[in-house]
Design an enzyme around this catalytic site. Structure first.
Site, PDB file in Angstrom:
ATOM      1  N   CYS A   1     -12.252  20.121  25.663  1.00  0.00           N
ATOM      2  CA  CYS A   1     -11.032  20.400  24.792  1.00  0.00           C
ATOM      3  C   CYS A   1     -10.237  19.114  24.509  1.00  0.00           C
ATOM      4  O   CYS A   1     -10.101  18.380  25.437  1.00  0.00           O
ATOM      5  CB  CYS A   1     -10.105  21.553  25.653  1.00  0.00           C
ATOM      6  SG  CYS A   1      -8.456  21.566  25.022  1.00  0.00           S
TER       7      CYS A   1
ATOM      8  N   CYS B   1      -6.780  18.971  25.923  1.00  0.00           N
ATOM      9  CA  CYS B   1      -6.816  18.882  27.737  1.00  0.00           C
ATOM     10  C   CYS B   1      -6.987  17.303  27.729  1.00  0.00           C
ATOM     11  O   CYS B   1      -6.376  16.827  28.767  1.00  0.00           O
ATOM     12  CB  CYS B   1      -8.054  19.384  28.025  1.00  0.00           C
ATOM     13  SG  CYS B   1      -7.995  21.442  27.827  1.00  0.00           S
TER      14      CYS B   1
END
Length: 442
Positions: free
Chosen positions: A39, A42
């Protein structure tokens, strides 16, 4: 080397959590980042999260900071209701609180300290009240003793503690300028004044607190606009350029501020006021290119919007525009109907393609050119196969027709054999007849 050391030391205060966390977590208060290794958001949050871990440790906070790979421990993440990445939760006993604010160090730490602390914080003195009032732009306070209103206040606080602080105090702690019609009471202090909750005029306490947790005038961005959607209010925005100090930009911003301040009692239940820097976000929301500076009123519940039919020159013009919206004479544009949804799909697809080609033309050619090329080859193959099939079918039908003709009439050899057969039969008959005549003569 120094940067690497700082990053490494920050990461040391963030614990990597595994499946044992499920059983051990209730012994402490945990602030957890559920992430996925692939991600992008993230990865962007990771250095901020390390800073959060470092500062929480340095300030002696009882909150432990951790992170969990939600793809490796999907069952645990699913139990906590993780449906996207990254998801930030504060886990306190049997309760799990979702963080929905900006992903900055200060905002995340404030959230953790607010939720980890007491649900209702007492204000024992005027000095403490003044100190808290200086620290918080919006302050909710319960005044009085035990009552059904206090029970409701505690219930609402347990739900909305993720957004704001809740306090309690006695009447003698309040500033001298505060007057209360009755006790118990729930108050909100903001915008340099205070407002008292009235059950008959304001409705449900939870809805009232959810509406009043914002200041009367805000600097609106995409995240704030999303949060305002829960209030059910229309949002009146001056769309300006903060870097532009021209008279027109400043004037529209001042008009919105004056209406928010001077007409608060008339419009605060239905309207939220603010300004937005630039028109990029508002253009994507309205699917139109707005010329700034301008004023727009948004209905975030159904994606409708209102534009003034004439130039806003004064506060009175803005008040008239708002009244026209309230009485239904102002024309609403946009919405969430079927036609608008189709239009938005086309607009979003077009915007995505344009942004990809602007940022990286080669990548755009690869992403969109390759699938189009494959589809073109497939279409060509299908069309070519159909044409050859038709030719083959036509020739097969022609051959089958010819075979049927030969079967009905026979080949030339078969016809010749048939003629010879008839000749042979006639010759044998004549011979037999001749033998019979000879016998008669004898």
């Amino acid at each position: 080397a120094v940067v690497a050391h700082v990053v490494a030391s920050g990461a040391g205060f963030v614990e990597d959590l595994d499946e044992s966390f499920k059983e051990n977590r209730k012994d402490d208060i945990w602030l957890v980042d559920f992430y996925a290794p692939w991600c992008g958001h993230c990865k962007k949050l990771e250095p901020v999260w390390n800073e959060v871990g470092t500062e929480m440790r340095n300030m002696g906070s009882p909150v432990k900071v951790g992170k969990m790979d939600a793809t490796s421990f999907s069952s645990i993440a699913s139990e906590f209701g993780v449906r996207g990445y990254p998801t930030i939760k504060l886990l306190k006993g049997d309760l799990a609180y979702n963080y929905r604010g900006p992903r900055t160090k200060d905002d995340i730490i404030e959230f953790a300290n607010r939720v980890a602390g007491p649900l209702i914080r007492p204000l024992p003195s005027q000095h403490m009240f003044e100190h808290v009032q200086k620290r918080h732009r919006v302050l909710f306070v319960y005044i009085g003793g035990e009552s059904p209103l206090k029970e409701k206040y505690i219930e609402v606080a347990s739900e909305l503690i993720v957004y704001t602080y809740f306090f309690s105090a006695s009447e003698d702690v309040l500033p001298e300028y505060v007057t209360l019609p009755e006790l118990p009471a729930v108050m909100v202090f903001k915008d340099g004044t205070y407002f008292v909750y009235d059950e008959y005029e304001d409705g449900d306490l939870s809805s009232w607190i959810n509406r009043e947790r914002f200041q009367g005038y805000l600097h609106v961005d995409g995240f704030t606009l999303y949060e305002l959607g829960d209030t059910g209010k229309l949002v009146a925005i001056a769309v300006i350029d903060d870097k532009n100090s021209s008279v027109e930009h400043t004037r529209l911003k001042s008009i919105i501020q004056e209406v928010a301040r001077d007409y608060r009692d008339h419009f605060h239940r239905d309207f939220q006021f603010g300004h937005m820097d630039g028109n990029d976000y508002i253009n994507s929301l309205l699917m139109d290119d707005l010329t700034i500076p301008t004023i727009v009123v948004l209905n975030t519940s159904n994606q409708q919007y209102f534009l003034p039919d004439r130039h806003i020159e004064s506060t009175e013009d803005m008040v008239q525009f708002i009244n026209n919206i309230l009485d239904g004479t102002a024309e609403a544009q946009g919405g969430d109907g079927l036609l608008q949804r189709i239009k938005r799909i086309i607009y979003d697809a077009k915007s995505t393609i344009v942004s990809v080609f602007k940022s990286s033309p080669l990548l755009g050619c690869f992403l969109f050119g390759l699938p189009l090329g494959v589809i073109s080859i497939m279409c060509y193959g299908i069309c070519t196969a159909d044409t050859e099939g038709e030719v083959f079918e036509h020739e097969g039908a022609k051959k089958e027709s010819g075979d049927r003709e030969l079967t009905d009439e026979g080949s030339e050899e078969e016809q010749e054999e048939e003629k010879n057969g008839k000749y042979t039969e006639l010759s044998d008959g004549e011979l037999k007849q001749k033998d019979i005549m000879e016998k008669k003569k004898d």
